[in-house]
Write a protein that holds these residues in place. Structure first.
Motif, PDB file in Angstrom:
ATOM      1  N   ALA A   8       0.825  -1.213   0.000  1.00  9.62           N
ATOM      2  CA  ALA A   8       0.000   0.000   0.000  1.00  9.62           C
ATOM      3  C   ALA A   8       0.857   1.260   0.000  1.00  9.62           C
ATOM      4  O   ALA A   8       1.828   1.366   0.741  1.00  9.62           O
ATOM      5  CB  ALA A   8      -0.926  -0.001   1.204  1.00  9.62           C
ATOM      6  N   GLU A   9       0.491   2.190  -0.857  1.00  8.03           N
ATOM      7  CA  GLU A   9       1.144   3.505  -0.915  1.00  8.03           C
ATOM      8  C   GLU A   9       0.120   4.532  -0.432  1.00  8.03           C
ATOM      9  O   GLU A   9      -0.736   4.977  -1.195  1.00  8.03           O
ATOM     10  CB  GLU A   9       1.600   3.810  -2.336  1.00  8.03           C
ATOM     11  N   PHE A  10       0.211   4.876   0.855  1.00  4.36           N
ATOM     12  CA  PHE A  10      -0.746   5.795   1.460  1.00  4.36           C
ATOM     13  C   PHE A  10      -0.397   7.238   1.139  1.00  4.36           C
ATOM     14  O   PHE A  10       0.772   7.609   1.113  1.00  4.36           O
ATOM     15  CB  PHE A  10      -0.777   5.593   2.983  1.00  4.36           C
ATOM     16  N   HIS A  11      -1.458   8.043   0.919  1.00  7.65           N
ATOM     17  CA  HIS A  11      -1.286   9.459   0.609  1.00  7.65           C
ATOM     18  C   HIS A  11      -2.285  10.276   1.415  1.00  7.65           C
ATOM     19  O   HIS A  11      -3.422   9.858   1.624  1.00  7.65           O
ATOM     20  CB  HIS A  11      -1.511   9.726  -0.880  1.00  7.65           C
ATOM     21  N   LYS A  12      -1.821  11.430   1.850  1.00  7.13           N
ATOM     22  CA  LYS A  12      -2.654  12.392   2.553  1.00  7.13           C
ATOM     23  C   LYS A  12      -3.103  13.457   1.564  1.00  7.13           C
ATOM     24  O   LYS A  12      -2.368  13.808   0.647  1.00  7.13           O
ATOM     25  CB  LYS A  12      -1.825  13.065   3.648  1.00  7.13           C
ATOM     26  N   SER A  13      -4.261  14.014   1.783  1.00  6.27           N
ATOM     27  CA  SER A  13      -4.741  15.098   0.943  1.00  6.27           C
ATOM     28  C   SER A  13      -3.825  16.304   1.053  1.00  6.27           C
ATOM     29  O   SER A  13      -3.309  16.610   2.130  1.00  6.27           O
ATOM     30  CB  SER A  13      -6.161  15.498   1.360  1.00  6.27           C
ATOM     31  N   SER A  14      -3.652  17.009  -0.042  1.00  3.91           N
ATOM     32  CA  SER A  14      -2.855  18.234  -0.007  1.00  3.91           C
ATOM     33  C   SER A  14      -3.571  19.320   0.794  1.00  3.91           C
ATOM     34  O   SER A  14      -2.969  20.322   1.159  1.00  3.91           O
ATOM     35  CB  SER A  14      -2.579  18.727  -1.432  1.00  3.91           C
ATOM     36  N   LEU A  15      -4.851  19.125   1.086  1.00  7.41           N
ATOM     37  CA  LEU A  15      -5.622  20.081   1.876  1.00  7.41           C
ATOM     38  C   LEU A  15      -5.506  19.816   3.377  1.00  7.41           C
ATOM     39  O   LEU A  15      -6.063  20.558   4.184  1.00  7.41           O
ATOM     40  CB  LEU A  15      -7.097  20.038   1.462  1.00  7.41           C
ATOM     41  N   SER A  16      -4.801  18.768   3.759  1.00  8.25           N
ATOM     42  CA  SER A  16      -4.638  18.423   5.171  1.00  8.25           C
ATOM     43  C   SER A  16      -3.791  19.459   5.884  1.00  8.25           C
ATOM     44  O   SER A  16      -2.869  20.017   5.315  1.00  8.25           O
ATOM     45  CB  SER A  16      -3.973  17.058   5.320  1.00  8.25           C
ATOM     46  N   GLY A  17      -4.099  19.652   7.157  1.00  9.77           N
ATOM     47  CA  GLY A  17      -3.337  20.595   7.969  1.00  9.77           C
ATOM     48  C   GLY A  17      -2.036  19.984   8.453  1.00  9.77           C
ATOM     49  O   GLY A  17      -1.770  18.792   8.264  1.00  9.77           O
ATOM     50  N   ASN A  19      -1.096  19.273  11.486  1.00  9.62           N
ATOM     51  CA  ASN A  19      -1.172  18.575  12.770  1.00  9.62           C
ATOM     52  C   ASN A  19      -1.399  17.073  12.656  1.00  9.62           C
ATOM     53  O   ASN A  19      -1.594  16.416  13.674  1.00  9.62           O
ATOM     54  CB  ASN A  19      -2.282  19.184  13.625  1.00  9.62           C
ATOM     55  N   ASN A  20      -1.406  16.516  11.464  1.00  5.71           N
ATOM     56  CA  ASN A  20      -1.648  15.081  11.251  1.00  5.71           C
ATOM     57  C   ASN A  20      -3.007  14.616  11.759  1.00  5.71           C
ATOM     58  O   ASN A  20      -3.168  13.469  12.147  1.00  5.71           O
ATOM     59  CB  ASN A  20      -0.543  14.227  11.882  1.00  5.71           C
ATOM     60  N   ASP A  21      -3.986  15.494  11.771  1.00  5.65           N
ATOM     61  CA  ASP A  21      -5.342  15.130  12.169  1.00  5.65           C
ATOM     62  C   ASP A  21      -6.149  14.785  10.926  1.00  5.65           C
ATOM     63  O   ASP A  21      -7.121  15.458  10.590  1.00  5.65           O
ATOM     64  CB  ASP A  21      -6.014  16.278  12.929  1.00  5.65           C
ATOM     65  N   CYS A  22      -5.745  13.746  10.245  1.00  3.74           N
ATOM     66  CA  CYS A  22      -6.404  13.403   8.996  1.00  3.74           C
ATOM     67  C   CYS A  22      -6.255  11.903   8.733  1.00  3.74           C
ATOM     68  O   CYS A  22      -5.709  11.170   9.537  1.00  3.74           O
ATOM     69  CB  CYS A  22      -5.827  14.213   7.844  1.00  3.74           C
ATOM     70  N   VAL A  23      -6.755  11.494   7.606  1.00  4.34           N
ATOM     71  CA  VAL A  23      -6.619  10.104   7.195  1.00  4.34           C
ATOM     72  C   VAL A  23      -5.743  10.038   5.952  1.00  4.34           C
ATOM     73  O   VAL A  23      -5.560  11.024   5.252  1.00  4.34           O
ATOM     74  CB  VAL A  23      -7.986   9.444   6.909  1.00  4.34           C
ATOM     75  N   GLU A  24      -5.212   8.862   5.708  1.00  7.40           N
ATOM     76  CA  GLU A  24      -4.434   8.603   4.504  1.00  7.40           C
ATOM     77  C   GLU A  24      -5.130   7.494   3.733  1.00  7.40           C
ATOM     78  O   GLU A  24      -5.717   6.586   4.330  1.00  7.40           O
ATOM     79  CB  GLU A  24      -3.011   8.170   4.860  1.00  7.40           C
ATOM     80  N   VAL A  25      -5.067   7.575   2.417  1.00  4.27           N
ATOM     81  CA  VAL A  25      -5.753   6.621   1.554  1.00  4.27           C
ATOM     82  C   VAL A  25      -4.750   5.989   0.597  1.00  4.27           C
ATOM     83  O   VAL A  25      -3.890   6.672   0.046  1.00  4.27           O
ATOM     84  CB  VAL A  25      -6.873   7.319   0.750  1.00  4.27           C
ATOM     85  N   ALA A  26      -4.874   4.677   0.412  1.00  4.43           N
ATOM     86  CA  ALA A  26      -4.063   3.948  -0.570  1.00  4.43           C
ATOM     87  C   ALA A  26      -5.008   3.397  -1.632  1.00  4.43           C
ATOM     88  O   ALA A  26      -5.932   2.647  -1.321  1.00  4.43           O
ATOM     89  CB  ALA A  26      -3.297   2.812   0.087  1.00  4.43           C
TER      90      ALA A  26
END
Length: 67
Positions: A8-17, A19-26
Motif C-alpha cells: 500500500a502507498e498511502f497518501h494524505k490530501s494536499s488540503l490536510s493541515g 497537525n496530522n489530524d487526517c486520514v491517509e488513503v491507498a
C-alpha cells in the motif's frame, strides 16, 4: 499469510493541515482501497472495494446517505 496491505502507498490530501489530524488513503492495491489514521501509521486500516469507496466519497461530497 501475506499481508494484503504490504504494498500500500498511502497518501494524505494536499488540503490536510500540519497537525496530522487526517486520514491517509491507498488506492494502488488491486480491488482494494485502504484508509488509515495519519497519527497511527502502524495501526489498523479500513478496507473497501473501489465501488464502496466511490459511493462513500460521493455521499460525503453531496451530504447524502441512504441507510
Amino acid at each position: 499469510m501475506t499481508d494484503v496491505l504490504s504494498g500500500a502507498e498511502f497518501h494524505k490530501s494536499s488540503l490536510s493541515g500540519p497537525n496530522n489530524d487526517c486520514v491517509e488513503v491507498a488506492t494502488n492495491l488491486p480491488g482494494l482501497v485502504a484508509v488509515r489514521d495519519s497519527k497511527n501509521l502502524t495501526g489498523p486500516a479500513l478496507t473497501f472495494t473501489p465501488t464502496q469507496w466511490r459511493s462513500f466519497i460521493g455521499h460525503v461530497r453531496t451530504g447524502t446517505y441512504d441507510a
